[in-house]
Design a protein around this motif. Sequence first.
Motif, PDB file in Angstrom:
ATOM      1  N   UNK A  35       0.846  -1.193   0.000  1.00 17.20           N
ATOM      2  CA  UNK A  35       0.000   0.000   0.000  1.00 17.20           C
ATOM      3  C   UNK A  35       0.881   1.243   0.000  1.00 17.20           C
ATOM      4  N   UNK A  36       1.246   1.765  -1.168  1.00 18.87           N
ATOM      5  CA  UNK A  36       1.931   3.067  -1.207  1.00 18.87           C
ATOM      6  C   UNK A  36       0.920   4.190  -1.027  1.00 18.87           C
ATOM      7  N   UNK A  37       1.345   5.250  -0.332  1.00 20.73           N
ATOM      8  CA  UNK A  37       0.477   6.397  -0.092  1.00 20.73           C
ATOM      9  C   UNK A  37       1.268   7.685  -0.226  1.00 20.73           C
ATOM     10  N   UNK A  38       0.604   8.732  -0.721  1.00 22.30           N
ATOM     11  CA  UNK A  38       1.243  10.045  -0.856  1.00 22.30           C
ATOM     12  C   UNK A  38       1.316  10.727   0.505  1.00 22.30           C
ATOM     13  N   UNK A  39       2.483  11.321   0.813  1.00 22.35           N
ATOM     14  CA  UNK A  39       2.713  12.016   2.088  1.00 22.35           C
ATOM     15  C   UNK A  39       3.210  13.428   1.797  1.00 22.35           C
TER      16      UNK A  39
END
Length: 463
Positions: free
Chosen positions: A289-293
């Motif tokens: 699960x990649x997520x934008x930070x």
Amino acid sequence: MAETRFVERLTPLDLIMPGGYVGALLVFPTTQLFPTILTKLQNSLDLVCERVPWLMGRVFFTSAAKGQSSTLEIRWTTTDTSPRITDKGSLPHTYEDLVRDQIPLESIPADMWTSRSAIQIESGSGAPVFVASLFRFADGKAVGLCIQTHHNAVDGFGFAEILGFWARHMKESSKSTIPSFGLSLDRNSRLAKALDQRSATRRPSLDELFGRHPEYSRHPPVLPTEVSACTSEILTITMEKINGFKENLKFYLATAPSTNTVACALLWSAIIRARMRRNPTLENKTSRLPMAVNGRKRLDTNLADAQNPYLGNMVLFSLAEMPARDVSDCGQGGGPSTELLADACRIIAQAQSPDRIDAGHIRDVCNIMKDLEDYRSIFPGWELFGSRDLFITSWADLNMYEFDFGDGLGKPQSVRIPYAQADGNVIILPRKRNGAGERLEAVIMLKRDDLEVLKEDSLWEAL
């Protein structure tokens, strides 16, 4: 008077973003005449461009030269005018009908937007940094304002700052009462200054940097042998349901998880369940699960200063992973399922923590981009086409529903993004914080068959 030319080179964090546009549709119920609205919006946009002149510019590709890699830059001149808001005419649908259906993404035709979401920069002509269009609904009871900024120039957080600045110009009658963006340094100078405050003693090799950052890869994604039909649709979760999960998780987590963390864990779980119906072998794999930070406050709080916000890209990617079988069982009822949901929340929070994504992390990513011979030779480190991984961007805390565009428009009643056909992307839309009945809206981009299965999941609000 001689024309003065300006150039702003884009930063390593700008270059890492995919080409194309960040876009949002703001829908305003109104009885004001359309030409009046269009004129007011254009006049206020002119004032915004006086403060942020590179919004009048275009993004250009520059070829590699001796001692320099190829890059992108924004160019504009003193004779450029602010972008013209395009009159797109009228939708064939009434506002009342679309609101009843929660304004589906597909109900807004692609030609209502000025630019395609994905677009290549043409050699010689470049691509505009900012475009906007305005349309009416068939019953004349509302208008839709479509705004897009080039993703290599602005990220979602910078995009929201620009929209907020535009709204303040619409609302305030006197230009002198509106706080100005400071913009005392260009983006490269501000980024370099923030990084220099935390300079490293030794610069790692490119191999070491890629080893530290599995969210990036040197290898292009493996393209599928068969292309499945994909679509996107908005599904909603009630805040009451999310708060119920948060209450149950208190017994398993030392620190209460954020609403965003719980929502992302639930979305991840529901989508993996839907995919497993089509592909049962997925349960033997690991899902990522990649997520934008948003890295602004992680690097320098001044970059998030409301009077001088950093408008360029400052997005990093967290990367959580968990056995797909465990992900699919999260939150399905009972102690073991709640415990798995707690594990997922813990893994997501750790991946996004300020200890993990800090100034050193941001410096590493900048150094990767500086050391590459070609900025286009870096790729996502997760699987784009295998229906195993899921990418989530959350706009939940971008307060677009609070942007007040003044008399005649007020605050938007709906926020939407362009319809897209993709598999494995989720965008959580800005929250409309309206009390007990609040719902979290998520744009789900999946294979069409998987999305149909997903809609049967008990997670969603019954529509």
